[in-house]
Design a protein around this motif. Structure first.
Motif, short mmCIF file in Angstrom:
data_model
loop_
_atom_site.label_atom_id
_atom_site.label_comp_id
_atom_site.label_asym_id
_atom_site.label_seq_id
_atom_site.Cartn_x
_atom_site.Cartn_y
_atom_site.Cartn_z
N ARG A 101 2.58 2.02 -3.82
CA ARG A 101 1.70 2.73 -3.81
C ARG A 101 1.21 4.72 -3.84
O ARG A 101 1.30 4.70 -4.77
CB ARG A 101 0.08 1.59 -3.68
CG ARG A 101 -1.23 2.46 -4.59
CD ARG A 101 -1.27 2.59 -6.19
NE ARG A 101 -1.84 1.54 -6.70
CZ ARG A 101 -1.77 1.40 -7.84
NH1 ARG A 101 -1.06 2.14 -9.20
NH2 ARG A 101 -1.70 -0.31 -8.63
N GLU A 102 1.64 4.44 -2.55
CA GLU A 102 0.99 5.58 -1.90
C GLU A 102 2.97 6.68 -3.13
O GLU A 102 1.99 7.64 -3.39
CB GLU A 102 1.30 5.91 -0.51
CG GLU A 102 1.62 7.02 -0.38
CD GLU A 102 0.73 8.25 -0.17
OE1 GLU A 102 0.23 8.82 -0.03
OE2 GLU A 102 -1.25 7.71 -0.98
N ARG B 79 0.96 -1.23 -0.25
CA ARG B 79 0.08 0.06 -0.12
C ARG B 79 0.65 0.79 -0.04
O ARG B 79 0.69 2.04 -0.87
CB ARG B 79 -0.92 -0.09 1.10
CG ARG B 79 -1.89 1.29 1.21
CD ARG B 79 -2.83 1.74 -0.06
NE ARG B 79 -3.40 2.61 0.08
CZ ARG B 79 -3.21 3.41 -0.32
NH1 ARG B 79 -2.16 4.33 -1.11
NH2 ARG B 79 -3.34 5.14 -0.28
N PHE C 224 4.51 6.20 -5.63
CA PHE C 224 3.58 5.97 -6.57
C PHE C 224 3.07 7.18 -7.01
O PHE C 224 3.08 8.28 -7.96
CB PHE C 224 3.49 4.21 -7.56
CG PHE C 224 3.00 5.05 -9.29
CD1 PHE C 224 4.32 4.81 -9.92
CD2 PHE C 224 1.99 4.70 -9.67
CE1 PHE C 224 4.02 4.89 -11.00
CE2 PHE C 224 1.76 4.43 -10.84
CZ PHE C 224 2.69 4.69 -11.91
N GLU C 225 1.79 7.43 -6.73
CA GLU C 225 1.12 8.15 -6.84
C GLU C 225 1.00 9.99 -6.53
O GLU C 225 1.33 10.78 -6.75
CB GLU C 225 -0.18 8.50 -6.07
CG GLU C 225 -0.86 6.74 -6.21
CD GLU C 225 -2.62 6.15 -5.42
OE1 GLU C 225 -2.06 6.84 -4.67
OE2 GLU C 225 -2.56 5.33 -5.77
N ARG C 226 2.42 9.43 -5.38
CA ARG C 226 3.20 11.14 -5.51
C ARG C 226 4.15 11.49 -6.14
O ARG C 226 4.97 12.64 -5.19
CB ARG C 226 4.27 10.56 -3.70
CG ARG C 226 3.05 10.59 -2.52
CD ARG C 226 3.17 10.68 -1.22
NE ARG C 226 2.42 11.08 0.16
CZ ARG C 226 2.37 11.31 0.68
NH1 ARG C 226 3.71 11.90 1.70
NH2 ARG C 226 2.19 11.14 2.22
N GLY C 227 4.61 10.11 -6.78
CA GLY C 227 5.54 10.96 -7.66
C GLY C 227 6.72 10.64 -7.81
O GLY C 227 8.07 10.60 -8.44
N ASP D 119 9.75 7.78 -8.58
CA ASP D 119 9.67 6.04 -9.13
C ASP D 119 10.89 4.87 -8.01
O ASP D 119 10.20 3.85 -8.42
CB ASP D 119 10.30 6.37 -10.49
CG ASP D 119 10.70 5.60 -11.15
OD1 ASP D 119 8.91 4.75 -11.26
OD2 ASP D 119 10.66 5.33 -12.07
N SER E 6 7.33 2.33 -11.81
CA SER E 6 6.91 3.20 -12.98
C SER E 6 6.27 1.24 -13.39
O SER E 6 5.61 0.75 -13.95
CB SER E 6 7.09 3.74 -13.73
OG SER E 6 8.35 3.79 -13.37
N PHE F 173 3.81 -0.67 -11.30
CA PHE F 173 2.20 0.54 -11.73
C PHE F 173 1.49 0.62 -12.71
O PHE F 173 0.56 1.54 -12.51
CB PHE F 173 1.74 1.42 -10.20
CG PHE F 173 2.34 0.86 -8.64
CD1 PHE F 173 1.04 0.22 -8.13
CD2 PHE F 173 2.97 0.76 -8.34
CE1 PHE F 173 1.39 -0.64 -6.91
CE2 PHE F 173 3.91 0.19 -7.01
CZ PHE F 173 2.61 -0.45 -6.01
#
Length: 171
Positions: A115-116, A112, A118-121, A123, A166, A169
């Motif tokens: 994923r966070e 989890r 990745f969502e925050r940019g 890599d 990247s 995800f």
């Protein structure tokens, strides 16, 4: 933040007692801090450092892991900025109470948090693991990280696992 079985939230002062149960547990600390448990002053210092990490949005700092089913704290996990071999890296890390080992909570929390990140940019992501901590190495591999190198972290031998988020995800 949450996963299937866990809620994750920042620490508050009232969580210090639980925090101490982990950092003063010989089993938990076996592969952390050179195997040395923390006395009261060091535990307080480490706890305060966690609270300070919340000010930097590039990381989550350690978040308290709460088992949804029972509403009990079972550990902590987070995205932490660490300096490894002179390079600032984002690490995913987790600590669990021994009774909650080997049932997938570490893997679930780490996934989890990945994923966070990745969502925050972000890599690139690493895990810093003691060479003898095979369970944590298994979690890293199960979540798509691969062995990168052996090195020293704060003077302690470690293995670094890493991944490109990247790749994990995309789409």
């Amino acid at each position: 933040m949450e996963s299937e079985r866990l809620e994750m939230r920042p620490f508050v002062e009232e969580d210090f007692t639980f925090y101490k149960t982990l950092v003063q547990n010989e089993q938990v600390m076996r592969y952390i801090n050179g195997g040395v448990v923390l006395d009261e002053d060091k535990a307080r210092s480490w706890f305060e450092r966690q609270l300070d990490r919340y000010k930097d949005e590039r990381q989550t700092g350690f978040l308290l892991l709460i088992k949804k089913e029972t509403n009990e704290p079972i550990g902590f996990a987070g995205l932490l900025l660490q300096t490894v071999d002179g390079i600032e890296e984002l690490e995913v890390g987790y600590w669990l109470t021994p009774i909650h080992w080997k049932v997938g909570y570490g893997r679930e929390a780490a996934k989890r948090l990945m994923r966070e990140a990745f969502e925050r940019g972000h890599d690139r992501l690493i895990s810093i693991i003691h060479p003898e901590n095979h369970s944590s190495q298994n979690v890293a591999r199960a979540n798509g990280l691969q062995w990168e190198k052996d090195t020293l972290f704060n003077g302690i031998p470690v293995v670094i696992y890493s991944c490109r988020l990247s790749r994990l995800f995309r789409g």
